[in-house]
Every structure is written in C-alpha cells, then in structure tokens.
Design a protein around this motif. Structure first.
Motif, short mmCIF file in Angstrom:
data_model
loop_
_atom_site.label_atom_id
_atom_site.label_comp_id
_atom_site.label_asym_id
_atom_site.label_seq_id
_atom_site.Cartn_x
_atom_site.Cartn_y
_atom_site.Cartn_z
N GLY A 59 0.94 -1.28 -0.04
CA GLY A 59 -0.09 -0.17 0.04
C GLY A 59 0.87 1.24 0.17
O GLY A 59 1.93 1.40 0.69
N ILE A 60 0.53 2.41 -0.58
CA ILE A 60 1.09 3.57 -1.00
C ILE A 60 -0.20 4.65 -0.77
O ILE A 60 -0.89 4.54 -1.50
CB ILE A 60 1.92 3.69 -1.90
N THR A 84 4.55 10.48 1.69
CA THR A 84 3.85 9.28 1.48
C THR A 84 3.89 8.41 2.56
O THR A 84 5.09 8.41 3.29
CB THR A 84 4.36 8.53 0.10
N GLN A 85 2.98 7.51 2.69
CA GLN A 85 3.10 6.40 3.63
C GLN A 85 3.09 5.17 3.00
O GLN A 85 2.21 4.94 2.27
CB GLN A 85 1.90 6.41 4.74
N MET A 86 3.97 4.47 3.10
CA MET A 86 4.17 3.00 2.69
C MET A 86 3.96 1.79 3.43
O MET A 86 4.53 1.99 4.67
CB MET A 86 5.46 2.67 1.77
N THR A 87 3.26 0.95 2.95
CA THR A 87 2.91 -0.37 3.86
C THR A 87 3.63 -1.38 3.19
O THR A 87 3.46 -1.60 2.06
CB THR A 87 1.43 -0.52 4.09
N ASP A 88 4.41 -2.40 3.84
CA ASP A 88 4.94 -3.48 3.33
C ASP A 88 4.36 -4.83 3.80
O ASP A 88 3.06 -4.69 4.37
CB ASP A 88 6.43 -3.67 3.80
N SER A 89 4.80 -5.75 3.19
CA SER A 89 3.89 -7.05 3.37
C SER A 89 3.98 -7.45 4.75
O SER A 89 3.25 -8.41 5.14
CB SER A 89 4.55 -8.27 2.54
N GLN A 90 4.88 -7.04 5.97
CA GLN A 90 4.67 -7.35 7.10
C GLN A 90 3.67 -6.14 7.65
O GLN A 90 3.65 -6.56 9.07
CB GLN A 90 6.09 -7.26 7.77
N GLY A 91 2.99 -5.62 7.05
CA GLY A 91 2.11 -4.75 7.86
C GLY A 91 2.90 -3.30 8.49
O GLY A 91 2.04 -2.47 9.19
N GLN A 92 4.16 -3.19 8.22
CA GLN A 92 4.79 -2.21 8.79
C GLN A 92 4.61 -0.87 7.92
O GLN A 92 4.79 -1.04 6.62
CB GLN A 92 6.33 -2.18 8.96
N ILE A 93 4.36 0.41 8.46
CA ILE A 93 4.33 1.76 7.74
C ILE A 93 5.20 2.63 7.98
O ILE A 93 5.63 2.72 9.22
CB ILE A 93 2.83 2.32 8.17
#
Length: 286
Positions: A59-60, A84-93
C-alpha cells in the motif's frame, strides 16, 4: 523511492527530451511566446497503482504539492513537497517526507538546488549545491556544499529541469514523437546525470478530453488547451542498461501543467491524481 519521487516532480516541472537531432541548450530554451509556462500550484493525491509480490509493497498513499513560479526575466523557481506512507508485506508503515527547492536562470546558465528527506520524521539526506556554465553550450561546473563539499564538471549537452520542460513542449508543438536529453537536477546527492527518452503521443485537441477530466481540471479549463500523452524513461548515465531506472507517464498541457501521473519503478507503480490547481500571478518583466 524518495529520490525517484523528487526526480519525478522536477521532470514534470513546469516539470521535464530528439526528433531528428538533439537540441542544444540555447536552442531548446528559446521557447515560443505561445507556450510560456504558467506559474501554478498543483496538488496530487498519490496512491499505489500496481505492485509485484517481489516488491514487498502492499500500500502507498500520500500527497505531492508542487509550485512553479518565476519568469524569463527573474528565473524560475520550483518548490515541491511529497509525503507518502508505504505499507510493506509485514504490515509495517513508513512515512517519507521529501522537500525540494530549485532556482534556474532563464537562459539555462545557472541552477541552484537543495533538498531534504525525512523518514518517520527523522532527517536523513540533505543535498545543496549550485551549477553554472559560462555560455549555453559550455560544460557545467557543479559546486556541492552538502552532503559534502565537492566540485564536478559535467561535459556534453546537459539540460536543467525547466530548460528540459520548455524543450519538451516545443518538441510536442513541432509534432515530434521522440525527444532525448541528458538532465541534471541535483538528485542523488547532486552527483548524477540521467539520460532520458521521451515518447510524445499525438496531440489531444482542445475540447477532446470530454468527461475524462478531474473536477479541478474542468474548473481550471485545462481541457481548453492542447495536450499530449508523454512517457519519459530515466536511464543511468553509465552502464548502458536498456531498462530505465523508472518511467513517468503523464498528460502534458501547453501551459506546463501536468495531470494523470503514473510512476513505474519496475516492481511497483504509483498513480498521481490532480486534486487542486491554482494559477499564480505572473511576474511582469521590468
């Protein structure tokens, strides 16, 4: 990604090209009266367009504010902030905040730049410097003050951001479909030149956009201007890689405003939607 985000705005400034021959800096900067760049402030909503699993991006979302001011008499200023806020596959933002400011002399001989990027509210890289050439076709001498003092000499034909944007519009107005240029915008700690290839689509005549325009684009009557679909690939200056570091697609209007952005980094891509557009006062030449 943050550095690429900055190059995106500077490339579009305006911001950011060969249709038979490469334009020299002096020739390219001789913009026609009909395509002067309008001072404006534009806001884009940035969202994730697509992502491969290998990217780790799920997510971005964020916002980019871009402001272009100045004139042929006083030079051109570009100010940009992209958060921007980027969400990775581990749920970390993670939140990135990129701020950039440049000034460019109208004859393309002087260029000043500074940028700062924050990660989760902590200041990271800071870049500051200036570049100049004695004549439009001379080599460019760069003096960096941050992150470390250094001097660079850039040989060959090199364009600065606004210079490139004006030349790109001239190429579009001339019906050229391909425009190549080497661009220096102070990115990557001020040490890199990018080879760019721009593909310019057929002109979209005024009024041909129909209902496709965003509300703000309709309100600001962008549809009454000629425009072109443009795709620019940014390549590393050395190495000869045929795959661009990233690619930017957008609709370019004759007054320098851009909308419908798509930034493709290979593993993922980001879409930018124009949500606000304000035309600013045009500085009169004394």
């Amino acid at each position: 990604m943050v550095g690429a985000g900055r190059r995106l705005v500077l490339g579009l400034a305006v911001g950011s090209v060969l249709g038979g021959a490469v334009h020299g800096p002096a020739q390219a900067f001789a913009a026609k009266e009909s395509n002067k760049l309008v001072p404006h402030r534009a806001v884009y909503e940035m969202t994730l367009d697509d992502a491969r699993s290998v990217s780790g991006v799920t997510g971005i979302d964020g916002r980019m504010v871009f402001e272009f001011t100045g004139s042929a008499c006083d030079g051109y200023s570009l100010n940009m902030r992209m958060v921007t806020q980027m969400t990775d596959s581990q749920g970390q933002i993670n939140m990135t905040d990129l701020r950039s400011s440049t000034w460019e002399q109208s004859n393309g001989q002087k260029f000043r730049f500074q940028s700062a990027q924050y990660l989760n509210d902590k200041l990271g890289d800071v870049t500051m410097g200036r570049a100049e050439r004695e004549t439009p076709n001379a080599a460019v001498k760069v003096r960096l003050s941050q992150p470390a003092r250094a001097e660079l000499n850039l040989t060959g034909q090199v364009m600065f951001p606004t210079q490139h944007s004006l030349a790109l519009i001239d190429a579009a107005l001339a019906g050229e479909a391909l425009f190549q240029a080497r661009i220096y915008d102070g990115s990557e700690k001020g040490r890199k030149i990018y080879e760019t290839t721009a593909l310019i689509g057929s002109e979209v005549k005024p009024g041909a956009d129909g209902t496709e325009l965003e509300t703000v684009a309709k309100e600001k009557r962008l549809g009454e201007l000629a425009s072109w679909p443009v795709s620019i690939g940014y390549f590393e200056s050395q190495g000869g890689d045929l795959t661009p570091s990233y690619q930017i697609d957008f609709r370019l209007y004759a007054n320098g405003v851009s909308r419908d952005l798509l930034i493709d980094y290979g593993d993922f891509s980001i879409h930018g939607t124009l949500t606000s557009l304000e035309y600013l006062k045009v500085a009169e030449c004394k």
